[in-house]
Design a protein around this motif. Structure first.
Motif, short mmCIF file in Angstrom:
data_model
loop_
_atom_site.label_atom_id
_atom_site.label_comp_id
_atom_site.label_asym_id
_atom_site.label_seq_id
_atom_site.Cartn_x
_atom_site.Cartn_y
_atom_site.Cartn_z
N THR A 3 0.84 -1.19 0.00
CA THR A 3 0.00 0.00 0.00
C THR A 3 0.88 1.24 0.00
O THR A 3 1.66 1.45 0.92
N ALA A 21 -4.62 8.83 -8.60
CA ALA A 21 -5.67 8.09 -7.88
C ALA A 21 -6.79 7.74 -8.85
O ALA A 21 -7.29 6.60 -8.86
N LEU A 24 -6.03 4.79 -11.09
CA LEU A 24 -6.23 3.50 -10.42
C LEU A 24 -7.71 3.14 -10.35
O LEU A 24 -8.12 2.01 -10.62
N LYS A 29 -9.45 -0.36 -9.48
CA LYS A 29 -8.79 -0.55 -8.18
C LYS A 29 -9.43 0.39 -7.13
O LYS A 29 -10.21 1.26 -7.46
N VAL A 31 -8.91 3.13 -3.82
CA VAL A 31 -7.99 4.09 -3.23
C VAL A 31 -8.63 4.71 -1.99
O VAL A 31 -9.82 5.03 -2.01
N LEU A 173 -3.30 2.26 -2.79
CA LEU A 173 -2.93 3.66 -2.54
C LEU A 173 -3.79 4.32 -1.47
O LEU A 173 -5.00 4.12 -1.42
#
Ligand code: AMP
Ligand code: MG
Length: 347
Positions: A3, A21, A24, A29, A31, A173
């Motif tokens: 992370t 961000a 992603l 994904k 965040v 993240l």
């Protein structure tokens, strides 16, 4: 998974971080992104698989719908169908409290996947005052569906460090902008028509926008006994009896006492000002004030979850005792959280 923690300072130009961000999120994904209330675990709200991953990572039951974060108030109309008769009220609430810690539950549009709303006909809309969440939603071009970035039922994280403790290793993240400025989850309102046919709101969750402030704008009606659309399925973080819970038992006690400690148990006290009759007892291994000295509810609200976490981590505390707070203004939302934290988890 490792992370990454990316520090951001919203006073500087953070567009590169927001883009990263958003990229992603666009890949499906997750965040963790700060808001002024707590850190959120964000997914692209229009990507049902990514949203499913939010539920999986949080171990959150699917009957518990997510809040959609928007870059601005106009974007509400992309995901919600605001009924004609409620438009004036929604505009007024938006003008008064957005950007800010208020969530509006409104009839949803078909573009919002079922998983976001747990199949409800409504969607929860929010425009946070924290530039990071708005900036990421803007860069993504879709709303960001984000519940608090903690495992289900745990205390909400108000710092990146708390997010890492909860979800480190499970997400790629975390955007880190330091401590959250409000510290309590948003006030959730469902605009509706009252029995006289006038626009009003029901408060679905107490929060930083207080009942008193809302009453300056419109009538607040009690949730009806007859369960209707907004009130059926979601009965979750906001509404579950046990929630926001530390791992240790938490008891509520009047600041004037009495409190009867049991032998062989060590107690930590969460005190409002740190100078009550209760705080003066000698049975505490730890006393942590929420707002030392003067006792300001706003300061207490900001610190509440961090102090609950700190108590949970104290090795010399078996049981947490929290002083009851005055239930005016922000105190109502704090007592709501403390009552849920103290509820018997098996009930
Ligand atoms: P949080 O974990 O702070 O993101 O909490 C989200 C909460 O918002 C849910 O637990 C519900 O209480 C509330 N919520 C979200 N969507 C809806 C909806 N469509 N209708 C009513 N409440 C909602
Ligand atoms: Mg939550």
């Amino acid at each position: 998974m490792e992370t990454r923690v990316l520090e951001i300072d919203p006073l500087e130009d953070c567009r590169a971080a927001y883009k990263e961000a958003a990229a992603l999120l666009a890949e499906g994904k997750l965040v963790a992104i700060p808001t002024e209330t707590v850190y959120g675990l964000g997914a692209d709200a229009f990507n049902a698989d990514a949203v499913a991953e939010v539920f999986a990572v949080k171990e959150r039951p699917h009957f518990d719908p997510l809040i959609c974060h928007l870059p601005n108030a106009r974007a509400v109309h992309e995901i919600a169908e605001v009924p004609e008769e409620l438009r004036g009220l929604v505009d007024k609430l938006a003008a008064e409290f957005w950007p800010g810690p208020m969530t509006l539950v409104l009839p949803r549009k078909a573009c919002v996947p079922d998983i976001v709303t747990s199949g409800l006909p409504t969607v929860a809309c929010r425009v946070t005052s924290h530039e990071a969440m708005r900036g990421v939603a803007k860069a993504l071009g879709h709303p960001v569906a984000a519940p608090s970035a903690n495992r289900f039922g745990h205390i909400s994280p108000t710092s990146a460090a708390a997010v890492l403790k909860e979800l480190g290793g499970s997400i790629p993240l975390v955007l880190d902008s330091g401590a959250c400025s409000e510290g309590l989850e948003s006030t959730i309102l469902a605009p509706c028509m009252d029995d006289k046919g006038n626009p009003a709101v029901r408060i679905l969750r107490e929060g930083p926008v207080t009942r008193e402030k809302i009453r300056e704008i419109c009538r607040v009606v009690k949730p009806s006994k007859r369960k209707d659309a907004e009130e059926t399925a979601p009965n979750a973080p906001g509404q579950l009896k046990s929630h926001y819970a530390p791992a240790k038992p938490l008891l509520l006690c009047n600041p004037r006492g009495p409190f009867q400690p049991q032998e062989g148990v060590s107690y930590g006290l969460i005190s409002y000002k740190g100078e009550s009759k209760l705080a003066e007892m000698d049975c505490w291994t730890q006393v942590m004030p929420l707002s030392p000295g003067s006792g300001r509810l706003a300061e207490a609200a900001v610190r509440l979850f961090a102090v609950m976490r700190a108590m949970d981590e104290c090795e010399d505390v078996d049981v947490i005792v929290a002083e009851e707070l005055p239930t005016v203004g922000l105190g109502a939302a704090m007592m709501d959280r403390l009552t849920r934290a103290s509820a018997d988890r098996n009930s």
